[in-house]
Design a protein around this motif. Structure first.
Motif, PDB file in Angstrom:
ATOM      1  N   PRO A  48       0.816  -1.224   0.000  1.00 50.36           N
ATOM      2  CA  PRO A  48       0.000   0.000   0.000  1.00 50.36           C
ATOM      3  C   PRO A  48       0.842   1.263   0.000  1.00 50.36           C
ATOM      4  N   LEU A  49       2.025   1.187   0.599  1.00 53.24           N
ATOM      5  CA  LEU A  49       2.874   2.383   0.647  1.00 53.24           C
ATOM      6  C   LEU A  49       3.388   2.728  -0.747  1.00 53.24           C
ATOM      7  N   TYR A  51       2.000   2.576  -3.611  1.00 51.48           N
ATOM      8  CA  TYR A  51       1.075   3.194  -4.575  1.00 51.48           C
ATOM      9  C   TYR A  51       1.321   4.691  -4.724  1.00 51.48           C
ATOM     10  N   PHE A 393      -2.069  -6.185  12.484  1.00 51.16           N
ATOM     11  CA  PHE A 393      -1.548  -5.054  11.701  1.00 51.16           C
ATOM     12  C   PHE A 393      -1.162  -5.507  10.285  1.00 51.16           C
ATOM     13  N   LEU A 395      -2.513  -7.905   8.623  1.00 54.11           N
ATOM     14  CA  LEU A 395      -3.754  -8.109   7.857  1.00 54.11           C
ATOM     15  C   LEU A 395      -4.310  -6.784   7.346  1.00 54.11           C
ATOM     16  N   ILE A 396      -4.325  -5.768   8.209  1.00 53.24           N
ATOM     17  CA  ILE A 396      -4.864  -4.465   7.784  1.00 53.24           C
ATOM     18  C   ILE A 396      -4.016  -3.880   6.652  1.00 53.24           C
ATOM     19  N   MET A 397      -2.706  -3.928   6.799  1.00 54.26           N
ATOM     20  CA  MET A 397      -1.834  -3.338   5.769  1.00 54.26           C
ATOM     21  C   MET A 397      -1.979  -4.096   4.453  1.00 54.26           C
ATOM     22  N   MET A 399      -4.688  -5.653   3.411  1.00 58.83           N
ATOM     23  CA  MET A 399      -5.980  -5.318   2.795  1.00 58.83           C
ATOM     24  C   MET A 399      -5.993  -3.889   2.241  1.00 58.83           C
ATOM     25  N   VAL A 400      -5.300  -2.993   2.934  1.00 56.18           N
ATOM     26  CA  VAL A 400      -5.208  -1.620   2.405  1.00 56.18           C
ATOM     27  C   VAL A 400      -4.460  -1.635   1.067  1.00 56.18           C
ATOM     28  N   PHE A 403      -6.978  -2.543  -1.483  1.00 61.15           N
ATOM     29  CA  PHE A 403      -8.062  -1.568  -1.674  1.00 61.15           C
ATOM     30  C   PHE A 403      -7.554  -0.298  -2.347  1.00 61.15           C
ATOM     31  N   ALA A 404      -6.354   0.124  -1.936  1.00 60.46           N
ATOM     32  CA  ALA A 404      -5.864   1.435  -2.382  1.00 60.46           C
ATOM     33  C   ALA A 404      -5.597   1.488  -3.882  1.00 60.46           C
ATOM     34  N   ASN A 407      -9.511   1.579  -5.171  1.00 62.41           N
ATOM     35  CA  ASN A 407     -10.549   2.197  -4.331  1.00 62.41           C
ATOM     36  C   ASN A 407     -11.884   1.473  -4.444  1.00 62.41           C
ATOM     37  N   VAL A 412     -10.511  -6.599  -2.519  1.00 64.72           N
ATOM     38  CA  VAL A 412     -10.246  -7.010  -1.131  1.00 64.72           C
ATOM     39  C   VAL A 412     -11.034  -8.289  -0.824  1.00 64.72           C
ATOM     40  N   LEU A 413     -12.285  -8.303  -1.309  1.00 62.20           N
ATOM     41  CA  LEU A 413     -13.116  -9.502  -1.121  1.00 62.20           C
ATOM     42  C   LEU A 413     -12.466 -10.706  -1.809  1.00 62.20           C
TER      43      LEU A 413
ATOM     44  N   VAL B  97     -14.078  -5.986   5.150  1.00 61.24           N
ATOM     45  CA  VAL B  97     -14.297  -5.677   3.725  1.00 61.24           C
ATOM     46  C   VAL B  97     -15.671  -5.026   3.530  1.00 61.24           C
ATOM     47  N   PHE B 112     -11.439  -3.469  14.403  1.00 63.57           N
ATOM     48  CA  PHE B 112     -10.862  -4.700  13.843  1.00 63.57           C
ATOM     49  C   PHE B 112      -9.664  -5.179  14.681  1.00 63.57           C
ATOM     50  N   LEU B 113      -8.808  -4.241  15.028  1.00 64.43           N
ATOM     51  CA  LEU B 113      -7.622  -4.613  15.814  1.00 64.43           C
ATOM     52  C   LEU B 113      -8.012  -5.169  17.183  1.00 64.43           C
ATOM     53  N   PHE B 143      -1.470   6.165   6.224  1.00 64.86           N
ATOM     54  CA  PHE B 143      -2.159   5.959   4.948  1.00 64.86           C
ATOM     55  C   PHE B 143      -2.996   7.161   4.495  1.00 64.86           C
ATOM     56  N   LEU B 147       0.178   9.561   3.199  1.00 66.95           N
ATOM     57  CA  LEU B 147       0.196   9.076   1.817  1.00 66.95           C
ATOM     58  C   LEU B 147      -1.020   9.528   0.997  1.00 66.95           C
ATOM     59  N   LEU B 149      -4.037   8.332   0.774  1.00 69.29           N
ATOM     60  CA  LEU B 149      -4.887   7.296   0.162  1.00 69.29           C
ATOM     61  C   LEU B 149      -6.341   7.557   0.549  1.00 69.29           C
ATOM     62  N   LEU B 151      -9.292   6.267   1.807  1.00 68.19           N
ATOM     63  CA  LEU B 151      -9.780   5.048   2.462  1.00 68.19           C
ATOM     64  C   LEU B 151     -11.097   5.326   3.199  1.00 68.19           C
TER      65      LEU B 151
END
Lengths: 503, 151
Positions: A48-49, A51, A393, A395-397, A399-400, A403-404, A407, A412-413, B97, B112-113, B143, B147, B149, B151
């Motif tokens: 994600p970074l 992008y 963390f 997992l979140i990164m 998924m981002v 997604f990013a 958009n 992601v699904l 999601v 979520f966390l 993010f 950055l 993004l 979101l």
């Protein structure tokens, strides 16, 4: 030859690009040091970074992470007897006994120096070989590219862990997924099930995040039970004296040699090379019995090999677009996400990217050495963290990262679904890199296969009309027939040894 | 679940994917106003080839598993715990999601966390809340703020 290498350094030696490599290497050492988090995961976290950056800085950051994880893996192997990465497993044998003897600082010093020297040797060899291979590769036509892609897939399926049958199943799944979307020639929708989101094909980031990020976390959840391990004593780093290193040059050279050659074979990765280097150094040692009790050669050889692999994997990746391991598969995916086609097309259209990445590999090894020498204490403090705090963390990164790019939550699904599928496959020893490789190489193979047939008026002999093509075809047939023979032999042996078999 | 059953379930799943793709390709009609094919490969040749081979290899793998099958012990408690965590993670991933883009990113991350920390065996509410909220704030800063993004 050298002007290309200088051009690469010209692109890399800017403050911005150097900062990218530095940040990637720092993150790589951290991720590598944490048992259960591997090099592909570091790169998924970085996705994600990247992008927000253009192609070269983004890939340089990933290159730093790739190099950093190689050293980081040895920290936990030496201090905790738990290799941070699979390739560092060999370092445990002599690294941990040194810790038990109160020589933890020296063991970490040998690992740092071995990694840096091995990596730089691998980089030097790759720098000399890549321009030569690239010079030959640019003369290839569509039939050659399609055959090289196919040969790479077969080699990866054959050499990855587990049986070739499972490797081929993974590869075919990846290839099948790569055909989803509009046909490249006549735009007929294929396997889109009426979903417009699939018209553009399977998103690369979804495949990368799903199979390498989510699936790996799901498969490593049992490691949370292992909890965090505490190191009671204060650990620093003691670099070995130069005279001592000169005395042990053979271990470093043998490690680098194996790393370079094993890394250059698509799909093998570093695990095999470290054990090969260790066994060779031990066999040629005057005191083979001292191995396993804290012999510094037992750290230098695998660590040198582990990092020399990074140079080896660059050979097929930068010239032919074939990844040497999971991490380089993600780098190829990242190239595609940044609108570049890996392999011969990349050499023809963006040589600055190819030679920039090569220069970045050398710079990353210098940063790795500096970080390993000057900032070891915070890394050791961090590697004692519990994985239960880290996985969420990751997992979140991941998924981002998915997604990013668009958009849109659809990729992601898809990534979550691929993650579940990848986890189930991993549980049954299906090699995941083959799936991702199939997704990445599938479109390249299809486009070039159809182009070659179009140019030759549907003459299939176009794939065997020159000697290089005949050799590649023979190689593919040889690997497949050899693996079938070995598989049948294994099955016969297994059924003989297993009394509960029901034929 | 026995080893053989697990192997057959995963192989069956892959075979189902192959069969579904083949059925989808079979149902896809070549558009009337399509280009004249200049090569011997139509839009369906490669997907059919890949799908057919995948199905065939899945059948061989299933046959091989049956041939070599042996009884295995029930899953140990540790494995069951990991399986529960995997199910909880998958459920939370789907939740993430479905709410992505509909809920502020920082709030979604915090929830979520915290839920994942709890699922992974952490039981100190203050520690969970601090790391969850702090982590979400850092992720938002990286993010969204740094950055840029969307979101």
């Amino acid at each position: 030859m050298f002007e290309n290498i200088f051009m690469g350094f010209e692109h890399v030696l800017t403050w911005y690009n150097m900062a990218m490599i530095f940040a990637g290497t720092a993150l790589g050492i951290l991720v590598g040091a944490l048992p259960g988090l591997s090099s592909p995961m570091a790169m998924i976290v970085l996705l994600p970074l990247t992008y927000s950056f253009s192609g070269l800085p983004a890939l340089l950051m990933m290159m730093g992470a790739y190099v950093g994880t190689k050293l980081g893996g040895s920290y936990s192997a030496i201090l905790l007897r738990t290799p941070g990465t699979p390739a560092a497993a060999c370092t445990v044998l002599d690294g941990h006994p040194m810790v038990l003897q109160g020589k933890a600082a020296q063991a970490l010093g040998y690992a740092t120096v071995g990694s840096a020297l091995g990596g730089l040797m691998g980089w030097l060899a790759a720098s000399l070989c890549i321009p030569v291979i690239a010079g030959i590769a640019v003369k290839s036509g569509p039939a050659d590219i399609a055959l090289i892609g196919l040969a790479g897939l077969v080699m990866v399926s054959s050499f990855v862990r587990g049986s070739m049958l499972k490797g081929l199943i993974g590869m075919l799944l990846g290839l099948l997924l790569s055909t989803v979307g509009l046909d490249p020639q006549d735009t007929t929708p294929r396997m889109t099930f009426g979903m417009e989101e699939l018209f553009g094909g399977i998103d690369f980031s979804a495949a990368l995040v799903g199979f390498f990020g989510i699936a790996v976390v799901l498969s490593d959840l049992h490691r949370i039970e292992e909890g965090a391990t505490r190191i009671r004593e204060k650990v620093g780093l003691a670099l070995p004296p130069v005279r001592e290193l000169c005395r042990r040059w053979r271990a470093i050279a043998i490690g680098a040699f194996y790393g370079l050659f094993v890394g250059a074979v698509p799909g093998v990765g570093a695990e095999g090379s470290t054990w090969l280097a260790y066994a060779t150094v031990r066999k040629n040692s005057k005191n083979p019995e001292s191995f396993g009790t804290g012999n510094p050669d037992g750290i230098l050889a695998p660590e040198s090999s582990n990092n020399a692999v990074t140079g080896g994997t660059m050979l097929p990746m930068l010239t032919l677009g074939l990844p040497g391991d999971g991490s380089t598969a993600i780098m190829l995916g990242a190239l595609l996400l940044h609108g570049m086609t890996p392999g011969i097309t990349l050499i023809k259209e963006s040589p600055e990217m190819v030679y920039g990445l090569l220069a970045g590999l050398g710079v990353a090894h210098v940063f790795m050495f500096l970080l390993g020498t000057l900032a070891i204490r915070p890394y050791i403090a961090l590697l004692q963290n519990d994985r239960a705090w880290i996985f969420p963390f990751v997992l979140i990164m991941a998924m981002v990262g998915c997604f990013a790019g668009t958009n849109n939550p659809f990729p992601v699904l898809l990534a979550v679904l691929f993650g579940i599928l990848g986890h189930l496959m991993e549980l049954r020893d299906f090699p995941i890199p083959t799936v991702v490789l199939g997704v990445i190489l599938g479109p390249i193979i299809e486009v070039n296969l159809r182009l070659a047939l179009s140019l030759s008026n549907d003459d299939w002999w176009v794939f065997a009309d020159t000697w290089p093509r005949k050799i590649i075809l023979a190689l593919i047939l040889y690997i497949i027939s050899k693996e079938i023979f070995l598989e049948l032999k294994r099955m016969r042996l297994q059924s003989q040894n297993n009394p509960t078999v029901t034929p | 679940m026995r080893d053989l059953a697990k192997e057959l379930v995963v192989t069956g799943l892959l075979a189902t994917i192959a069969a579904t793709c083949l059925a989808s390709m079979h149902a896809t009609e070549r558009p009337v106003l399509s280009f004249q094919y200049s090569s011997g490969l139509s839009f369906s040749t490669l997907p059919n080839l890949y799908g057919g081979l995948l199905l065939l290899l899945c059948l061989i793998n299933a046959g091989k598993a049956v041939w070599l099958h042996k009884t295995s012990a029930p899953a140990p408690v540790k494995e069951k715990k990991a399986a529960f965590r995997a199910v909880a993670t998958i459920f939370l991933l789907f939740l993430f999601v479905s709410l992505l883009g509909k809920m502020p990113f920082a709030a979604l991350c915090a929830v979520f966390l915290c839920l994942l920390f709890f699922a992974y065996g952490k039981r100190k509410p203050l520690q969970i809340a601090c790391i969850g909220l702090g982590g979400a704030a850092v992720l938002h800063l990286i993010f969204v703020t740094a950055l840029g993004l969307r979101l």
